[in-house]
Design an enzyme around this catalytic site. Sequence first.
Site: not given
Ligand code: ACO
Length: 425
Positions: A303, A360
């Site tokens: 998140h 979710d």
């Molecule tokens: N699985 C694996 N790795 C992940 C995940 C994940 N679900 N989420 C983040 N990471 C990793 C990224 O690869 C990144 O790694 P790095 O720093 O080694 O390159 C690091 O964690 C940071 O990721 P970002 O994308 O910069 O984090 P951000 O804050 O933008 O992402 C997000 C938040 C979009 C929700 C992300 O965690 C994700 O894509 N999750 C999966 C989709 C999801 O469940 N969305 C629902 C969110 S809740 C809502 O909106 C209701």
Amino acid sequence: MDNFVKITFNKKTYEFPVITGSEGEKAIDISTLRQKTGLITLDPGFDNTGSCISTITFMSGEKGILRYRGIPVEELARHSTFTETAYLLINGVLPTRKELNQFSVLLNDNSLVHEDMQIFYQNFPRASHPMGILSSMVNALRSFYPGLETVEEINKTVTRLLSKMRTLAAMSYKISRGHKVIYPRPDLSYCANFLNMMFDSPVKPYRIDKELAKALNVFWILHADHEQNCSTSAVRVVGSGRVNLYAAISAGIAALWGPLHGGANQAVIEMLSDIAKNGGNINSVIKRAKDKNDSFRLMGFGHRVYKTYDPRAKIMKKTCAKVLKKLKTNDPLLNIAKELEEIALNDNYFIDHNLYPNVDFYSGILLRAMRIPTNMFTVMFAIGRLPGWIAQWKESADDPKWRLSRPRQVYIGPTKTKYIPIDER
Ligand code: ACO
């Protein structure tokens, strides 16, 4: 403690005030930055940018706190109803019994949608995603219910939206299956009415289960607001152009559709189903999620703000287990989800990246148990988020200083370039 920040640029020092929120969070007010220094800030994804000051929702990503108008979401999930929570978010205070009754009557009075709107549904291609349909239908409401000028008209539109969006969602399900549309009933509560519109039929009357209606209340309360997330920001930004409320909400629905945002609940079930189909191989999924060269992410994990367990996910997990027990359903996907969570929470990659289950992760399993089709999951989220979108839009609209949202950029394209006529290229 300092209550200003100094920025030194080109040998000149400028001061910017630090403002403090009611929970102690601090922000530099840079609203005069460009005017004083000629500089702008660059913050892709807005991780460090506050777009507004707000009295609606407080969340702490570090402590795992979520409160609506100061009330913890755990208390609302335990004691409140979705209708009462919607009133709280939109009006700022909990309603008295009389006010809640009046609100419920208004919701019932506005629950029908214009019969002509049914024609639209017939003309969408069969494979259309319900989120695309919902976004279009909400925008179309403007043509059927145009009055949006006075405070009374706006209040009526708010109730219309809350009530009609639920009817539109249930209608889309019935029509997509080629079934007869079931009309809302004035004797039913908001959640029971929705379940009835979804599942009642002339051949098999639906028996409303109080526990399922309670679980739906909890599901919608947990989704009711989440401060300046992607879809809410879309509502505020689109609304800032002074477009009508229906169009601003329609933009919020479109933003919510994406799998990184509200579409994640559908993506989680698809991911869990794939794991089940592949013989329950969780480790290969974990491996893919950790692989830098693979764009795959563990859906329902991570998140932007929560760097600890999402407080909504805890409640969702419990509600989900309760409903499955009550329905005596043994969903293999729940077992996979629990195992996946256990493995991820003990894996260094997820620990180091602060990746925990979000709302979710378990919500799809709850919705499946309620027989909500997978492609309707994000629509369910949208109905829940509606009071938050409305409250946030209203807060902006009531602000006499509401400014058009118009971020800047740092241009890195070509500098002045001569036009070359087509035959000379
Ligand atoms: N699985 C694996 N790795 C992940 C995940 C994940 N679900 N989420 C983040 N990471 C990793 C990224 O690869 C990144 O790694 P790095 O720093 O080694 O390159 C690091 O964690 C940071 O990721 P970002 O994308 O910069 O984090 P951000 O804050 O933008 O992402 C997000 C938040 C979009 C929700 C992300 O965690 C994700 O894509 N999750 C999966 C989709 C999801 O469940 N969305 C629902 C969110 S809740 C809502 O909106 C209701």
